[in-house]
Design a protein around this motif. Structure first.
Motif, PDB file in Angstrom:
ATOM      1  N   PRO A 172      -5.319 -44.403   3.414  1.00 34.29           N
ATOM      2  CA  PRO A 172      -4.354 -45.508   3.444  1.00 34.29           C
ATOM      3  C   PRO A 172      -4.992 -46.840   3.204  1.00 34.29           C
ATOM      4  O   PRO A 172      -3.994 -47.778   3.117  1.00 34.29           O
ATOM      5  N   LYS A 173      -6.245 -46.828   3.493  1.00 34.14           N
ATOM      6  CA  LYS A 173      -6.555 -48.298   3.530  1.00 34.14           C
ATOM      7  C   LYS A 173      -6.795 -48.865   1.948  1.00 34.14           C
ATOM      8  O   LYS A 173      -6.798 -49.948   1.689  1.00 34.14           O
ATOM      9  N   LYS A 174      -6.719 -47.813   0.915  1.00 33.03           N
ATOM     10  CA  LYS A 174      -6.939 -48.116  -0.587  1.00 33.03           C
ATOM     11  C   LYS A 174      -5.491 -48.023  -1.295  1.00 33.03           C
ATOM     12  O   LYS A 174      -5.333 -48.501  -2.240  1.00 33.03           O
ATOM     13  N   ASP A 175      -4.952 -46.944  -0.633  1.00 31.10           N
ATOM     14  CA  ASP A 175      -3.778 -46.725  -1.617  1.00 31.10           C
ATOM     15  C   ASP A 175      -2.255 -47.154  -0.484  1.00 31.10           C
ATOM     16  O   ASP A 175      -1.973 -46.133   0.080  1.00 31.10           O
ATOM     17  N   PRO A 176      -1.592 -47.901  -0.943  1.00 34.78           N
ATOM     18  CA  PRO A 176      -0.413 -48.319  -0.101  1.00 34.78           C
ATOM     19  C   PRO A 176       0.859 -47.232  -0.237  1.00 34.78           C
ATOM     20  O   PRO A 176       1.835 -47.069   0.637  1.00 34.78           O
ATOM     21  N   ASN A 177       0.575 -46.224  -1.112  1.00 39.17           N
ATOM     22  CA  ASN A 177       1.874 -45.333  -1.446  1.00 39.17           C
ATOM     23  C   ASN A 177       1.270 -44.098  -0.751  1.00 39.17           C
ATOM     24  O   ASN A 177       2.070 -42.992  -0.760  1.00 39.17           O
ATOM     25  N   ALA A 178       0.128 -44.017  -0.125  1.00 33.02           N
ATOM     26  CA  ALA A 178      -0.185 -42.571   0.420  1.00 33.02           C
ATOM     27  C   ALA A 178       0.836 -42.496   1.885  1.00 33.02           C
ATOM     28  O   ALA A 178       1.363 -43.395   2.498  1.00 33.02           O
ATOM     29  N   THR A 179       1.159 -41.242   1.851  1.00 33.91           N
ATOM     30  CA  THR A 179       1.759 -40.707   3.034  1.00 33.91           C
ATOM     31  C   THR A 179       1.128 -39.806   3.989  1.00 33.91           C
ATOM     32  O   THR A 179       0.212 -39.157   3.613  1.00 33.91           O
ATOM     33  N   ARG A 180       1.707 -39.776   5.386  1.00 27.94           N
ATOM     34  CA  ARG A 180       0.970 -39.204   6.142  1.00 27.94           C
ATOM     35  C   ARG A 180       1.575 -37.583   6.336  1.00 27.94           C
ATOM     36  O   ARG A 180       2.582 -37.572   6.264  1.00 27.94           O
ATOM     37  N   TYR A 181       0.571 -36.770   6.605  1.00 34.32           N
ATOM     38  CA  TYR A 181       0.788 -35.363   6.881  1.00 34.32           C
ATOM     39  C   TYR A 181       1.255 -35.332   8.635  1.00 34.32           C
ATOM     40  O   TYR A 181       0.355 -35.777   9.072  1.00 34.32           O
ATOM     41  N   GLU A 182       2.195 -34.495   8.739  1.00 31.02           N
ATOM     42  CA  GLU A 182       2.414 -34.065  10.310  1.00 31.02           C
ATOM     43  C   GLU A 182       1.407 -33.114  10.594  1.00 31.02           C
ATOM     44  O   GLU A 182       0.741 -33.193  11.626  1.00 31.02           O
ATOM     45  N   SER A 183       1.371 -32.244   9.676  1.00 32.68           N
ATOM     46  CA  SER A 183       0.197 -31.168   9.724  1.00 32.68           C
ATOM     47  C   SER A 183      -0.199 -30.843   8.393  1.00 32.68           C
ATOM     48  O   SER A 183       0.601 -30.938   7.451  1.00 32.68           O
ATOM     49  N   ILE A 184      -1.510 -30.043   8.347  1.00 33.95           N
ATOM     50  CA  ILE A 184      -2.109 -29.734   7.177  1.00 33.95           C
ATOM     51  C   ILE A 184      -3.199 -28.689   7.542  1.00 33.95           C
ATOM     52  O   ILE A 184      -3.577 -28.766   8.546  1.00 33.95           O
ATOM     53  N   SER A 185      -3.210 -27.707   6.610  1.00 31.23           N
ATOM     54  CA  SER A 185      -4.101 -26.551   6.738  1.00 31.23           C
ATOM     55  C   SER A 185      -5.395 -27.232   6.328  1.00 31.23           C
ATOM     56  O   SER A 185      -5.601 -28.078   5.434  1.00 31.23           O
ATOM     57  N   PHE A 186      -6.588 -26.555   7.189  1.00 33.79           N
ATOM     58  CA  PHE A 186      -8.101 -26.737   6.491  1.00 33.79           C
ATOM     59  C   PHE A 186      -8.222 -26.428   5.003  1.00 33.79           C
ATOM     60  O   PHE A 186      -8.692 -27.306   4.311  1.00 33.79           O
ATOM     61  N   ASP A 187      -7.529 -25.437   4.561  1.00 30.30           N
ATOM     62  CA  ASP A 187      -7.779 -25.048   3.191  1.00 30.30           C
ATOM     63  C   ASP A 187      -7.167 -26.166   2.322  1.00 30.30           C
ATOM     64  O   ASP A 187      -7.887 -26.570   1.362  1.00 30.30           O
ATOM     65  N   GLU A 188      -5.944 -26.608   2.738  1.00 33.03           N
ATOM     66  CA  GLU A 188      -5.425 -27.761   1.868  1.00 33.03           C
ATOM     67  C   GLU A 188      -6.285 -29.004   1.825  1.00 33.03           C
ATOM     68  O   GLU A 188      -6.307 -29.738   0.930  1.00 33.03           O
ATOM     69  N   ALA A 189      -6.701 -29.253   3.202  1.00 33.77           N
ATOM     70  CA  ALA A 189      -7.523 -30.601   3.395  1.00 33.77           C
ATOM     71  C   ALA A 189      -8.686 -30.459   2.528  1.00 33.77           C
ATOM     72  O   ALA A 189      -9.114 -31.521   2.035  1.00 33.77           O
ATOM     73  N   ILE A 190      -9.318 -29.481   2.595  1.00 30.42           N
ATOM     74  CA  ILE A 190     -10.654 -29.039   1.746  1.00 30.42           C
ATOM     75  C   ILE A 190     -10.226 -29.191   0.205  1.00 30.42           C
ATOM     76  O   ILE A 190     -10.905 -30.050  -0.644  1.00 30.42           O
ATOM     77  N   ALA A 191      -9.322 -28.435  -0.158  1.00 34.30           N
ATOM     78  CA  ALA A 191      -8.966 -28.247  -1.646  1.00 34.30           C
ATOM     79  C   ALA A 191      -8.698 -29.755  -2.130  1.00 34.30           C
ATOM     80  O   ALA A 191      -8.987 -30.137  -3.411  1.00 34.30           O
ATOM     81  N   LYS A 192      -7.809 -30.503  -1.474  1.00 30.38           N
ATOM     82  CA  LYS A 192      -7.666 -31.935  -1.756  1.00 30.38           C
ATOM     83  C   LYS A 192      -8.694 -32.812  -1.541  1.00 30.38           C
ATOM     84  O   LYS A 192      -8.485 -34.090  -2.064  1.00 30.38           O
ATOM     85  N   ASN A 193      -9.588 -32.462  -1.241  1.00 30.83           N
ATOM     86  CA  ASN A 193     -10.824 -33.506  -0.889  1.00 30.83           C
ATOM     87  C   ASN A 193     -10.652 -34.654  -0.119  1.00 30.83           C
ATOM     88  O   ASN A 193     -10.754 -35.796  -0.375  1.00 30.83           O
ATOM     89  N   LEU A 194      -9.749 -34.463   1.148  1.00 26.91           N
ATOM     90  CA  LEU A 194      -9.278 -35.640   1.971  1.00 26.91           C
ATOM     91  C   LEU A 194     -10.392 -36.200   2.688  1.00 26.91           C
ATOM     92  O   LEU A 194     -11.073 -35.466   3.417  1.00 26.91           O
TER      93      LEU A 194
END
Ligand SMILES: Nc1ncnc2c1ncn2[C@@H]1O[C@H](COP(=O)(O)OP(=O)(O)OP(=O)(O)O)[C@@H](O)[C@H]1O
Ligand SMILES: O=c1ccn([C@@H]2O[C@H](COP(=O)(O)O)[C@@H](O)[C@H]2O)c(=O)[nH]1
Length: 238
Positions: A172-194
Motif C-alpha cells: 500500500p505504500k507503493k500502490d494507492p489502488n491496493a486493497t486490504r484483505y480481512e483474511s487470507i490463507s497462507f497458501d494465497e499469501a505465498i502464491a501471490k508473493n505478498l
C-alpha cells in the motif's frame, strides 16, 4: 468484562516503526507508545513474548554494509535487534513491566541466552520475554524468528505489529489502488508473493497451524482490539 481472545501471544514488533518520523534509530515517544500498548495487554493477564526487528538501526549502517559478505551483514542486523530489545525492555521497566531479554546469539555479559524452558517459565510468571538476535542464523529475518519462537512457546497467534494496517493486494505504500484483505490463507499469501512477511515465516506458520494477525502499530488501540478478538487488521490462516 469481556475476556481476551488469547492467553499467550507472540508479538512481532517492527524495528522500522521504532524510528517514528526519524531517519533511523529509536524514537523515544514511539517506543514509549509501543510499550504502553504492551502494558495494556499484559495487564489483561495475557502472556506476551516479543520479537523485535532491526530495520531502524540496520538502515543507518546499511550504506557501510554495501558489498559486505551477506552473512556478516546479517550478523550485524541481528545485533541491531539486540539493541532494540535492550531499549524495549528498559522502556518496559519504566512503566513497571518486568521483562527478560533472551538472545539467540551468545552475548552473555549483555543478555541471557535463549533457553526455551526458561522462556516458558518467565511467561508463566507473568514476565514479558523479548527474544533478541532473530533466529541466530544469517539468511533469515525476524519475521521468521517470530514464527519459530511462536511455535516453540505454543503461542496461539503471531501478532505482526507493523507500519500498515493489514495485508494488501500489493504494497500500500507503493500502490494507492491496493486493497486490504480481512483474511487470507497462507497458501494465497505465498502464491501471490505478498511481501508483508517473508515466505519462510508464512510457510512455518502454515505448517504449524499458527495463525498470524497483521495490524498497525501506529493506530491507537489496535493492539488491544486484536487481543480482544475484534475485527482489526488481517488474519492469515491455514
Ligand atoms: N501486500 C502487502 N501488504 C501489506 N504490506 C506490504 C505488502 N507488500 C509489502 N508491504 C510492506 O511490508 C512492510 C512491512 O514489512 P517489513 O518486514 O518490511 O517491516 P517490519 O517487519 O514492519 O519492519 P522490521 O523488518 O524492521 O521489523 C509494510 O510497511 C509494507 O509497506
Ligand atoms: O534470524 C535472523 C533475523 C535477522 N537477521 C538479520 O537482521 C536484519 C534485521 O532483521 P529484520 O527482520 O529485517 O528486522 C535482517 O535484515 C537480517 O540481515 C538475520 O540474519 N537472521
Amino acid at each position: 468484562m469481556t475476556k481476551p481472545a488469547y492467553q499467550r501471544v507472540l508479538l512481532k514488533l517492527s524495528g522500522e516503526a521504532l524510528m517514528g518520523d526519524d531517519n533511523f534509530g529509536i524514537n523515544r515517544a514511539t517506543i514509549e507508545r509501543m510499550v504502553a500498548d504492551v502494558a495494556e495487554v499484559a495487564k489483561l493477564g495475557v502472556q506476551v513474548a516479543v520479537v523485535i526487528g532491526g530495520g531502524n538501526i540496520f538502515r543507518g549502517v546499511a550504506p557501510g554494509a554495501q558489498g559486505m559478505d551477506r552473512a556478516t551483514a546479517d550478523y550485524m542486523g541481528m545485533l541491531a535487534t539486540v539493541m532494540n530489545a535492550l531499549a524495549l525492555a528498559d522502556a518496559m521497566r519504566h512503566v513497571g513491566i518486568t521483562a527478560r531479554v533472551m538472545s539467540a546469539i551468545a552475548i552473555e555479559q549483555v543478555v541471557e541466552p535463549y533457553v526455551r524452558p526458561k522462556a516458558l517459565q518467565y511467561l508463566e510468571e507473568g514476565k514479558v520475554v523479548v527474544f533478541a538476535a532473530g533466529t541466530g542464523n544469517p539468511f533469515f529475518t525476524t519475521d521468521t524468528a517470530a514464527a519459530l519462537r511462536g511455535a516453540e512457546i505454543s503461542a496461539e497467534i503471531v501478532l505482526k505489529a507493523t507500519k500498515v494496517d493489514g495485508v494488501y493486494t500489493a504494497d500500500p505504500k507503493k500502490d494507492p489502488n491496493a486493497t486490504r484483505y480481512e483474511s487470507i490463507s497462507f497458501d494465497e499469501a505465498i502464491a501471490k508473493n505478498l511481501q508483508v512477511m517473508d515466505a519462510t515465516a508464512f510457510a512455518l506458520c502454515r505448517d504449524q497451524r499458527l495463525p498470524i494477525k497483521v495490524f498497525s502499530i501506529v493506530k491507537p488501540g489496535a493492539m488491544k482490539a486484536v487481543i480482544m478478538g475484534e475485527d482489526e487488521g488481517t488474519l492469515v490462516h491455514v
